[in-house]
Design a protein around this motif. Structure first.
Motif, PDB file in Angstrom:
ATOM      1  N   UNK A 188     -27.039  42.771  11.708  1.00 33.05           N
ATOM      2  CA  UNK A 188     -26.202  41.969  11.828  1.00 33.05           C
ATOM      3  C   UNK A 188     -25.219  42.409  13.010  1.00 33.05           C
ATOM      4  N   UNK A 189     -24.704  43.718  12.803  1.00 30.68           N
ATOM      5  CA  UNK A 189     -24.009  44.279  13.830  1.00 30.68           C
ATOM      6  C   UNK A 189     -24.735  44.275  15.361  1.00 30.68           C
ATOM      7  N   UNK A 190     -25.992  44.655  15.287  1.00 30.25           N
ATOM      8  CA  UNK A 190     -26.638  44.609  16.608  1.00 30.25           C
ATOM      9  C   UNK A 190     -26.641  43.294  17.169  1.00 30.25           C
ATOM     10  N   UNK A 191     -26.950  42.107  16.166  1.00 25.27           N
ATOM     11  CA  UNK A 191     -26.992  40.830  16.860  1.00 25.27           C
ATOM     12  C   UNK A 191     -25.574  40.452  17.355  1.00 25.27           C
ATOM     13  N   UNK A 192     -24.582  40.683  16.690  1.00 22.42           N
ATOM     14  CA  UNK A 192     -22.931  40.113  16.931  1.00 22.42           C
ATOM     15  C   UNK A 192     -23.156  41.083  18.326  1.00 22.42           C
ATOM     16  N   UNK A 193     -23.080  42.165  18.640  1.00 24.71           N
ATOM     17  CA  UNK A 193     -23.087  42.908  19.861  1.00 24.71           C
ATOM     18  C   UNK A 193     -23.833  42.251  21.008  1.00 24.71           C
ATOM     19  N   UNK A 194     -25.115  42.093  20.709  1.00 22.69           N
ATOM     20  CA  UNK A 194     -26.088  41.226  21.655  1.00 22.69           C
ATOM     21  C   UNK A 194     -25.410  40.028  22.131  1.00 22.69           C
ATOM     22  N   UNK A 195     -25.037  39.090  21.166  1.00 21.22           N
ATOM     23  CA  UNK A 195     -24.470  37.898  21.142  1.00 21.22           C
ATOM     24  C   UNK A 195     -22.780  38.153  22.326  1.00 21.22           C
ATOM     25  N   UNK A 196     -22.520  39.151  21.789  1.00 18.91           N
ATOM     26  CA  UNK A 196     -21.044  39.490  22.837  1.00 18.91           C
ATOM     27  C   UNK A 196     -21.569  39.742  24.275  1.00 18.91           C
ATOM     28  N   UNK A 197     -22.456  40.465  24.431  1.00 13.30           N
ATOM     29  CA  UNK A 197     -23.116  40.968  25.673  1.00 13.30           C
ATOM     30  C   UNK A 197     -23.648  39.664  26.545  1.00 13.30           C
ATOM     31  N   UNK A 198     -24.179  38.919  25.777  1.00 13.76           N
ATOM     32  CA  UNK A 198     -24.610  37.624  26.175  1.00 13.76           C
ATOM     33  C   UNK A 198     -23.614  36.787  26.805  1.00 13.76           C
ATOM     34  N   UNK A 199     -22.411  36.493  26.061  1.00 22.22           N
ATOM     35  CA  UNK A 199     -21.533  35.631  26.616  1.00 22.22           C
ATOM     36  C   UNK A 199     -20.888  36.263  27.807  1.00 22.22           C
ATOM     37  N   UNK A 200     -20.614  37.536  27.829  1.00 23.73           N
ATOM     38  CA  UNK A 200     -19.858  38.501  28.791  1.00 23.73           C
ATOM     39  C   UNK A 200     -21.005  38.354  30.143  1.00 23.73           C
ATOM     40  N   UNK A 201     -22.270  38.507  29.902  1.00 24.81           N
ATOM     41  CA  UNK A 201     -23.010  38.192  31.033  1.00 24.81           C
ATOM     42  C   UNK A 201     -22.813  36.815  31.563  1.00 24.81           C
ATOM     43  N   UNK A 202     -22.672  35.807  30.971  1.00 25.71           N
ATOM     44  CA  UNK A 202     -22.467  34.547  31.441  1.00 25.71           C
ATOM     45  C   UNK A 202     -21.245  34.328  32.073  1.00 25.71           C
ATOM     46  N   UNK A 203     -20.185  35.081  31.542  1.00 23.61           N
ATOM     47  CA  UNK A 203     -18.986  35.131  32.474  1.00 23.61           C
ATOM     48  C   UNK A 203     -19.030  35.844  33.517  1.00 23.61           C
TER      49      UNK A 203
END
Length: 410
Positions: A188-203
């Protein structure tokens, strides 16, 4: 005519005086219309030879032409896109400056494209706000997952410590459950970090790229809208402009009028001389022109350039071999003339048809070169007979209005 009359003064007239006062022959008696050739044969023959020699020398060393024009370029008033006229800002024969608006098309589709591009840009800006909110939620999810993982690791470590001490309160199944729980919360932590990276990549990447694309679309739409406003590219006068609101104009078939630049064709004339003048006319030679647009006026000019090719010799590649006997008539030498003094040709409008003389001058050679007596006499004669050509030009300018208005019927 003028050259022949001058030659007659030194040939036919002395012969007649000799016949009249030395031999005593009188006009109407010994000298009649039928005996004139016999009585004045020496004078007539000498006059013909002298006139031909003088005329040949005159026209070779002092070329003349009636093919003189000040060519000018016109600019067709055309829109870059087709459409119907919505507004007109100028009138026919109006003087305009570079950048002045001439007319405007309706541009309904172009305006709609601009509004659509602005909406797309606003949508991209809104998506940036949403992405920033998603980033905050993703970071909170990472913190939550890290806390859950830490809690699971603490429970597993405590149970493993109790088991190592031999406590009967800890069962093996509980330890296995906690180990699986740790693995689950790590995922779950890896998924949360990946989600954060994806949102950061969008920004950082995706949304800026979308924003740049939306701005480019807006600029393109505004450029297309700007094409509906037709402005003057150069300073000049509007001619043949009869546009009305509602007319349809097209860049291919329906021009709106003509813009004549103010500077085009002024202070520069193009003259065509026969090919025999190719070895005589050189830049720097003095010339004179007289135009129908300003009669009784001789404008001093100077040769500024001579075209080094003859237009009649140009070819265009085709599927047929060139046949020399089918070539066009001999072309002319193109000579560029400009006023010898500033302002002398201001009153001559572009497109004027004129007469021109170009004069050979051997003054420099006579002053600075060592020449034989015969050569010096020849060069003096060449320079002197230019006066006859200048007088002939002035005589033609005097007769030009009469020939044009009376004898030509125009």
């Amino acid at each position: 005519m003028l050259e022949t009359l001058i030659c007659a003064l030194f040939t036919i007239l002395p012969d007649f005086l000799f016949r009249r006062y030395v031999q005593g022959k009188r006009i109407g008696h010994e000298i009649t219309f039928f005996t004139m050739w016999y009585e004045l044969r020496w004078g007539l023959t000498t006059c013909a030879m002298a006139a031909i020699t003088v005329i040949t020398t005159l026209f070779y060393f002092h070329p003349a032409t009636a093919s003189v024009t000040s060519y000018f370029r016109t600019v067709t008033i055309l829109p870059q896109v087709g459409g119907r006229v919505a507004e007109i800002y100028v009138e026919n024969n109006q003087q305009v400056q570079a950048g002045d608006p001439i007319f405007r098309l309706d541009g309904l589709s172009q305006k709609a494209a601009v509004e659509t591009a602005k909406a797309n840009l606003a949508e991209v800006d809104a998506s940036m706000k949403v992405a920033e909110t998603d980033l905050a939620a993703a970071r909170a999810g990472v913190v939550q997952a890290e806390a859950s993982l830490a809690q699971a690791n603490e429970d597993l470590a405590r149970n493993q410590e109790l088991r190592e001490k031999g406590s009967s309160a800890v069962r093996l199944t509980e330890i296995e459950r906690l180990e699986n729980l740790v693995k689950e919360r790590t995922g779950r932590l890896d998924a949360a970090r990946a989600n954060e990276a994806a949102v950061q990549q969008q920004i950082d990447v995706l949304i800026p790229a979308q924003h740049a694309s939306a701005e480019a679309q807006l600029e393109q739409a505004e450029a297309e809208l700007d094409k509906t406003l037709i402005v003057a590219g150069v300073e000049g006068r509007i001619e043949q402009f009869s546009l009305q609101v509602g007319d349809y104009v097209s860049p291919l078939l329906r021009p709106a009028g003509i813009l004549v630049p103010s500077f085009s064709g002024r202070q520069r004339f193009q003259a065509g001389f026969n090919q025999l003048s190719a070895q005589v006319i050189r830049p720097g030679m003095v010339a004179e022109i007289g135009c129908m647009t300003k009669p009784f006026t001789v404008v001093p000019m100077v040769v500024v350039a001579v075209q080094d090719v003859i237009p009649s010799g140009q070819i265009r590649p085709s599927d047929q071999l060139l046949e020399p006997q089918n070539s066009p008539p001999p072309g002319s030498i193109l000579v560029y003339l400009e006023p010898l003094y500033d302002g002398m040709a201001d009153a001559l409008p572009p497109g004027s048809n004129c007469l021109a003389n170009v004069y050979t001058s051997n003054h420099h050679r006579l002053e600075h070169e060592e020449l034989g007596t015969g050569r010096r006499i020849l060069l003096h004669v060449v320079d002197t007979i230019g006066v006859v050509h200048a007088a002939g030009l002035r005589l033609r300018l005097l007769l030009m209005p009469v020939q044009t208005l009376v004898f030509s019927g125009h």
